[in-house]
Design a protein around this motif. Structure first.
Motif, PDB file in Angstrom:
ATOM      1  N   ARG A 125      -9.730 -13.631  -1.419  1.00 12.16           N
ATOM      2  CA  ARG A 125     -10.682 -14.731  -1.686  1.00 12.16           C
ATOM      3  C   ARG A 125      -9.968 -16.077  -1.604  1.00 12.16           C
ATOM      4  O   ARG A 125     -10.276 -16.993  -2.350  1.00 12.16           O
ATOM      5  CB  ARG A 125     -11.329 -14.512  -3.064  1.00 12.16           C
ATOM      6  N   THR A 126      -8.983 -16.179  -0.719  1.00 10.55           N
ATOM      7  CA  THR A 126      -8.260 -17.444  -0.529  1.00 10.55           C
ATOM      8  C   THR A 126      -8.380 -17.877   0.936  1.00 10.55           C
ATOM      9  O   THR A 126      -8.742 -17.083   1.804  1.00 10.55           O
ATOM     10  CB  THR A 126      -6.761 -17.318  -0.863  1.00 10.55           C
ATOM     11  N   ASP A 127      -8.033 -19.122   1.160  1.00  9.26           N
ATOM     12  CA  ASP A 127      -8.156 -19.665   2.517  1.00  9.26           C
ATOM     13  C   ASP A 127      -6.885 -19.510   3.350  1.00  9.26           C
ATOM     14  O   ASP A 127      -6.704 -20.184   4.357  1.00  9.26           O
ATOM     15  CB  ASP A 127      -8.597 -21.136   2.461  1.00  9.26           C
ATOM     16  N   ASP A 128      -5.959 -18.641   2.909  1.00 14.24           N
ATOM     17  CA  ASP A 128      -4.756 -18.319   3.689  1.00 14.24           C
ATOM     18  C   ASP A 128      -4.785 -16.845   4.072  1.00 14.24           C
ATOM     19  O   ASP A 128      -5.307 -16.026   3.312  1.00 14.24           O
ATOM     20  CB  ASP A 128      -3.483 -18.469   2.839  1.00 14.24           C
ATOM     21  N   ALA A 129      -4.143 -16.522   5.204  1.00 17.01           N
ATOM     22  CA  ALA A 129      -3.906 -15.122   5.553  1.00 17.01           C
ATOM     23  C   ALA A 129      -2.614 -14.697   4.860  1.00 17.01           C
ATOM     24  O   ALA A 129      -1.604 -15.392   4.969  1.00 17.01           O
ATOM     25  CB  ALA A 129      -3.764 -14.971   7.057  1.00 17.01           C
ATOM     26  N   HIS A 130      -2.641 -13.580   4.139  1.00 18.20           N
ATOM     27  CA  HIS A 130      -1.455 -13.172   3.382  1.00 18.20           C
ATOM     28  C   HIS A 130      -0.869 -11.874   3.921  1.00 18.20           C
ATOM     29  O   HIS A 130      -1.566 -10.859   3.997  1.00 18.20           O
ATOM     30  CB  HIS A 130      -1.800 -12.991   1.903  1.00 18.20           C
ATOM     31  N   PRO A 131       0.425 -11.891   4.285  1.00 11.80           N
ATOM     32  CA  PRO A 131       1.103 -10.671   4.733  1.00 11.80           C
ATOM     33  C   PRO A 131       1.517  -9.842   3.519  1.00 11.80           C
ATOM     34  O   PRO A 131       2.536 -10.116   2.886  1.00 11.80           O
ATOM     35  CB  PRO A 131       2.325 -11.217   5.492  1.00 11.80           C
ATOM     36  N   MET A 132       0.716  -8.847   3.174  1.00 14.65           N
ATOM     37  CA  MET A 132       0.968  -8.042   1.978  1.00 14.65           C
ATOM     38  C   MET A 132       1.874  -6.867   2.316  1.00 14.65           C
ATOM     39  O   MET A 132       1.735  -6.230   3.354  1.00 14.65           O
ATOM     40  CB  MET A 132      -0.357  -7.540   1.392  1.00 14.65           C
ATOM     41  N   HIS A 133       2.808  -6.576   1.413  1.00 11.02           N
ATOM     42  CA  HIS A 133       3.821  -5.537   1.654  1.00 11.02           C
ATOM     43  C   HIS A 133       3.924  -4.644   0.428  1.00 11.02           C
ATOM     44  O   HIS A 133       4.017  -5.140  -0.685  1.00 11.02           O
ATOM     45  CB  HIS A 133       5.169  -6.225   1.937  1.00 11.02           C
ATOM     46  N   LEU A 134       3.887  -3.345   0.656  1.00  9.27           N
ATOM     47  CA  LEU A 134       4.149  -2.379  -0.415  1.00  9.27           C
ATOM     48  C   LEU A 134       5.499  -1.729  -0.163  1.00  9.27           C
ATOM     49  O   LEU A 134       5.741  -1.183   0.917  1.00  9.27           O
ATOM     50  CB  LEU A 134       3.038  -1.309  -0.465  1.00  9.27           C
ATOM     51  N   HIS A 135       6.361  -1.805  -1.162  1.00  8.80           N
ATOM     52  CA  HIS A 135       7.696  -1.207  -1.030  1.00  8.80           C
ATOM     53  C   HIS A 135       7.643   0.319  -1.110  1.00  8.80           C
ATOM     54  O   HIS A 135       6.810   0.876  -1.814  1.00  8.80           O
ATOM     55  CB  HIS A 135       8.600  -1.700  -2.178  1.00  8.80           C
ATOM     56  N   ARG A 136       8.548   0.960  -0.384  1.00  7.37           N
ATOM     57  CA  ARG A 136       8.876   2.383  -0.556  1.00  7.37           C
ATOM     58  C   ARG A 136       7.747   3.327  -0.177  1.00  7.37           C
ATOM     59  O   ARG A 136       7.796   4.506  -0.507  1.00  7.37           O
ATOM     60  CB  ARG A 136       9.341   2.646  -2.006  1.00  7.37           C
ATOM     61  N   HIS A 137       6.709   2.820   0.461  1.00  3.46           N
ATOM     62  CA  HIS A 137       5.601   3.673   0.887  1.00  3.46           C
ATOM     63  C   HIS A 137       5.151   3.235   2.283  1.00  3.46           C
ATOM     64  O   HIS A 137       5.389   2.107   2.682  1.00  3.46           O
ATOM     65  CB  HIS A 137       4.391   3.524  -0.053  1.00  3.46           C
ATOM     66  N   LEU A 138       4.508   4.152   2.971  1.00  4.78           N
ATOM     67  CA  LEU A 138       3.833   3.807   4.225  1.00  4.78           C
ATOM     68  C   LEU A 138       2.350   3.895   3.967  1.00  4.78           C
ATOM     69  O   LEU A 138       1.890   4.826   3.316  1.00  4.78           O
ATOM     70  CB  LEU A 138       4.184   4.832   5.314  1.00  4.78           C
ATOM     71  N   TRP A 139       1.612   2.926   4.491  1.00  4.72           N
ATOM     72  CA  TRP A 139       0.165   3.055   4.352  1.00  4.72           C
ATOM     73  C   TRP A 139      -0.468   3.143   5.731  1.00  4.72           C
ATOM     74  O   TRP A 139       0.132   2.802   6.753  1.00  4.72           O
ATOM     75  CB  TRP A 139      -0.420   1.957   3.495  1.00  4.72           C
ATOM     76  N   GLU A 140      -1.684   3.673   5.744  1.00  2.48           N
ATOM     77  CA  GLU A 140      -2.434   3.834   6.993  1.00  2.48           C
ATOM     78  C   GLU A 140      -3.594   2.839   6.966  1.00  2.48           C
ATOM     79  O   GLU A 140      -4.343   2.792   5.993  1.00  2.48           O
ATOM     80  CB  GLU A 140      -2.969   5.276   7.072  1.00  2.48           C
ATOM     81  N   LEU A 141      -3.714   2.045   8.012  1.00  3.60           N
ATOM     82  CA  LEU A 141      -4.810   1.073   8.052  1.00  3.60           C
ATOM     83  C   LEU A 141      -6.146   1.820   8.213  1.00  3.60           C
ATOM     84  O   LEU A 141      -6.269   2.733   9.043  1.00  3.60           O
ATOM     85  CB  LEU A 141      -4.634   0.091   9.214  1.00  3.60           C
ATOM     86  N   VAL A 142      -7.108   1.407   7.418  1.00  2.08           N
ATOM     87  CA  VAL A 142      -8.416   2.066   7.403  1.00  2.08           C
ATOM     88  C   VAL A 142      -9.506   1.131   7.922  1.00  2.08           C
ATOM     89  O   VAL A 142     -10.388   1.532   8.673  1.00  2.08           O
ATOM     90  CB  VAL A 142      -8.763   2.520   5.962  1.00  2.08           C
ATOM     91  N   GLU A 143      -9.413  -0.133   7.502  1.00  2.02           N
ATOM     92  CA  GLU A 143     -10.468  -1.077   7.858  1.00  2.02           C
ATOM     93  C   GLU A 143      -9.928  -2.496   7.745  1.00  2.02           C
ATOM     94  O   GLU A 143      -9.250  -2.829   6.771  1.00  2.02           O
ATOM     95  CB  GLU A 143     -11.633  -0.879   6.867  1.00  2.02           C
ATOM     96  N   ILE A 144     -10.191  -3.315   8.747  1.00  2.00           N
ATOM     97  CA  ILE A 144      -9.823  -4.730   8.703  1.00  2.00           C
ATOM     98  C   ILE A 144     -11.111  -5.522   8.942  1.00  2.00           C
ATOM     99  O   ILE A 144     -11.722  -5.390  10.009  1.00  2.00           O
ATOM    100  CB  ILE A 144      -8.782  -5.096   9.796  1.00  2.00           C
ATOM    101  N   ASN A 145     -11.485  -6.311   7.952  1.00  2.00           N
ATOM    102  CA  ASN A 145     -12.725  -7.094   8.050  1.00  2.00           C
ATOM    103  C   ASN A 145     -13.919  -6.249   8.499  1.00  2.00           C
ATOM    104  O   ASN A 145     -14.695  -6.651   9.363  1.00  2.00           O
ATOM    105  CB  ASN A 145     -12.544  -8.269   9.022  1.00  2.00           C
ATOM    106  N   GLY A 146     -14.004  -5.079   7.935  1.00  2.00           N
ATOM    107  CA  GLY A 146     -15.160  -4.229   8.205  1.00  2.00           C
ATOM    108  C   GLY A 146     -15.047  -3.370   9.452  1.00  2.00           C
ATOM    109  O   GLY A 146     -15.910  -2.541   9.715  1.00  2.00           O
ATOM    110  N   LYS A 147     -13.966  -3.551  10.220  1.00  2.00           N
ATOM    111  CA  LYS A 147     -13.798  -2.772  11.449  1.00  2.00           C
ATOM    112  C   LYS A 147     -12.883  -1.577  11.156  1.00  2.00           C
ATOM    113  O   LYS A 147     -11.750  -1.761  10.711  1.00  2.00           O
ATOM    114  CB  LYS A 147     -13.166  -3.688  12.506  1.00  2.00           C
ATOM    115  N   LYS A 148     -13.380  -0.390  11.428  1.00  2.00           N
ATOM    116  CA  LYS A 148     -12.642   0.810  11.041  1.00  2.00           C
ATOM    117  C   LYS A 148     -11.554   1.167  12.050  1.00  2.00           C
ATOM    118  O   LYS A 148     -11.666   0.882  13.244  1.00  2.00           O
ATOM    119  CB  LYS A 148     -13.613   1.984  10.917  1.00  2.00           C
ATOM    120  N   THR A 149     -10.496   1.810  11.535  1.00  2.00           N
ATOM    121  CA  THR A 149      -9.441   2.330  12.397  1.00  2.00           C
ATOM    122  C   THR A 149      -8.770   3.486  11.672  1.00  2.00           C
ATOM    123  O   THR A 149      -9.134   3.816  10.541  1.00  2.00           O
ATOM    124  CB  THR A 149      -8.439   1.223  12.783  1.00  2.00           C
TER     125      THR A 149
END
Ligand SMILES: [Cu+2]
Length: 480
Positions: free
Chosen positions: A407-431
């Motif tokens: 809910r901010t006006d910047d794009a934020h590069p978010m990082h989770l340590h020690r885990h891999l995540w799988e992208l599921v949806e970006i702005n409502g677009k599924k993958t």
């Protein structure tokens, strides 16, 4: 031949670290306990010490680096083969060396928040780690900087780690490691950035009432490089027609996301954050959030002398670029603006995940409080800046869905340590099928990722923009 200033500085650095080595305290293990002087030699030694980086004749940077340079050496490791890394800190401040993208225990992950012990000032620490997964990882300072722009990831403490596996990454003629960087950061109240790059879909998370208070000071730069050279001052990449280049790209900026292109050529993206993507894509330009990596293959099929660099002219001309020179060509280096496109991770995905669906959901709302920290903005996750208490508790073995609402006006590069995540949806677009350790959550946008809680211990989650992280934009995941 007489010594120039740079040689003298080098010699000076050498003498200093030699003397410093003699009065170093005893060794400590990665858990902080003391050990006798180790009998086994380390596989890698990193010296944290002052360095000078000559970007070009008019930009000589004094900073802190690894082994006398910035970036530090490319460390190549073999997946699953344990290594010993000795870190020797020749500075007066405690340091943390984080192994970004590695699946390793919190004691050696290299953050204060996870309880990793620091490398003490004028001290040393031995790390034993088992490299993995295969692909492009990196190491960098994870120290807090707050309002001191000479600390943490604002310094030259960064470098690539490449974890080799048994399989070959395909045919290529030249392999290059290219870190995008900015230098000499300063505070500003007028920050222009490229955040509109991140929207290829609807704007889903814009609050109905916007906080229009004036922003706090942000960090900017006017001095750029790829590795340690500004555009035009380093050796060009020399190629021949028909060659294939494998470029390992890293956005090592503490400040900004970045878009780059190689004029006259397209890039085929084969991996994101070091992990092979299900659907490689051939693009005119690519976008990397702070902390992200990308491997691309470029076919050298357009003889000439070309510029590889930031698509933003002002950034490119202030150093973020290098020259690619075909054999036998003698003209001026050329830049051509690529067509404007929006960055879309989902292009690289597939339709169905190999993993079971998640059984639990974690919701996060990101907010900015303009001047929430006096001169600076503060950043909230679910209404609070770091530290949170017990909000993000994981159970081992469970697969989670993490919904990030920006809910901010910047794009934020978010990082989770020690885990891999799988992208599921970006702005409502599924993958599906795209494995990463970071993701840029578009401004007023939403990113959804799934991950399995398979790495017991504290795990830090944060925005990779140092100032955002320092002023509240982080949280710890704990295991129950
Ligand atoms: Cu941020």
């Amino acid at each position: 031949m007489s010594l120039n200033r740079r040689d003298l500085l080098k010699l000076g650095g050498f003498t200093l670290s030699g003397a410093a080595a003699k009065r170093l305290p005893s060794w400590t293990q990665s858990d902080g306990s003391p050990v006798a002087f180790p009998s086994r030699k380390a596989d890698y030694t990193l010296h944290i010490s002052p360095v000078t980086v000559e970007l070009d004749r008019s930009h000589i940077i004094s900073t802190i680096g690894y082994n006398g340079s910035a970036p530090g050496p490319v460390l190549r490791m073999q997946e699953g083969k344990p290594v010993i890394v000795d870190v020797i800190n020749d500075t007066d401040t405690a340091e943390f060396v984080h192994w970004h993208g590695m699946l390793i225990p919190p004691e050696i992950d290299g953050t204060e928040e996870e309880g990793s012990p620091p490398v003490p000032p004028r001290g040393r620490r031995r790390f034993q780690l088992t490299p993995g997964p295969v692909g492009s990882r990196w190491y960098h300072s994870h120290a807090m900087a707050m309002d001191d722009l000479r600390k943490g990831s604002y310094t030259g403490q960064f470098g690539f780690v490449y974890v080799d596996g048994k399989s070959e990454p395909g045919r290529y003629d030249q392999e290059l490691f290219l870190a995008l960087r900015d230098w000499e950061p300063f505070f500003t109240s007028t920050m222009e950035d490229n955040d509109d790059d991140t929207h290829s879909g609807p704007i889903l998370e814009k609050p109905t009432i916007l906080n229009t208070d004036p922003n706090g000071l942000e960090v900017n730069s006017m001095t750029y490089s790829i590795n340690d050279k500004a555009l035009g001052s380093g050796e060009p990449i020399r190629v021949r027609q028909g060659q294939r280049l494998l470029l390992h790209l890293l956005n090592a900026s503490a400040i900004e996301n970045r878009r780059i292109a190689l004029a006259g050529h397209k890039m085929t993206v084969i991996s994101l954050d070091g992990n092979t993507v299900p659907t490689p894509q051939t693009l005119d330009s690519v976008f990397l959030g702070s902390g992200e990596r990308m491997d691309v293959i470029v076919e050298m099929n357009n003889p000439g002398i070309w510029i590889l660099g930031a698509t933003e002219q002002i950034v490119r001309e202030a150093g973020l670029g290098l020259i690619v020179e075909y054999a036998g060509q003698h003209q001026q280096p050329r830049w051509v603006d690529p067509p404007k496109i929006h960055w879309d991770y989902t292009l690289f995905g597939t339709t169905a995940s190999n993993m079971p669906p998640p059984s639990q959901t974690i919701e996060m709302i990101f907010e900015k409080i303009p001047r929430g920290m006096g001169k600076f903005n503060s950043w909230l996750i679910n209404g609070k800046p770091y530290p949170h208490k017990q909000e993000f508790l994981l159970q081992q073995g469970i697969r989670y869905r993490l919904i990030m609402r920006n809910r901010t006006d910047d794009a934020h590069p978010m990082h989770l340590h020690r885990h891999l995540w799988e992208l599921v949806e970006i702005n409502g677009k599924k993958t599906a099928g795209i494995l990463k350790d970071s993701v840029v959550v578009p401004y007023f946008g939403r990113a959804i990722v799934d991950f399995t809680a398979d790495q017991p211990g504290l795990s830090l989650f944060h925005c990779h923009i140092q100032q955002h992280m320092d002023y509240g934009f982080k949280a710890l995941f704990r295991y129950a």
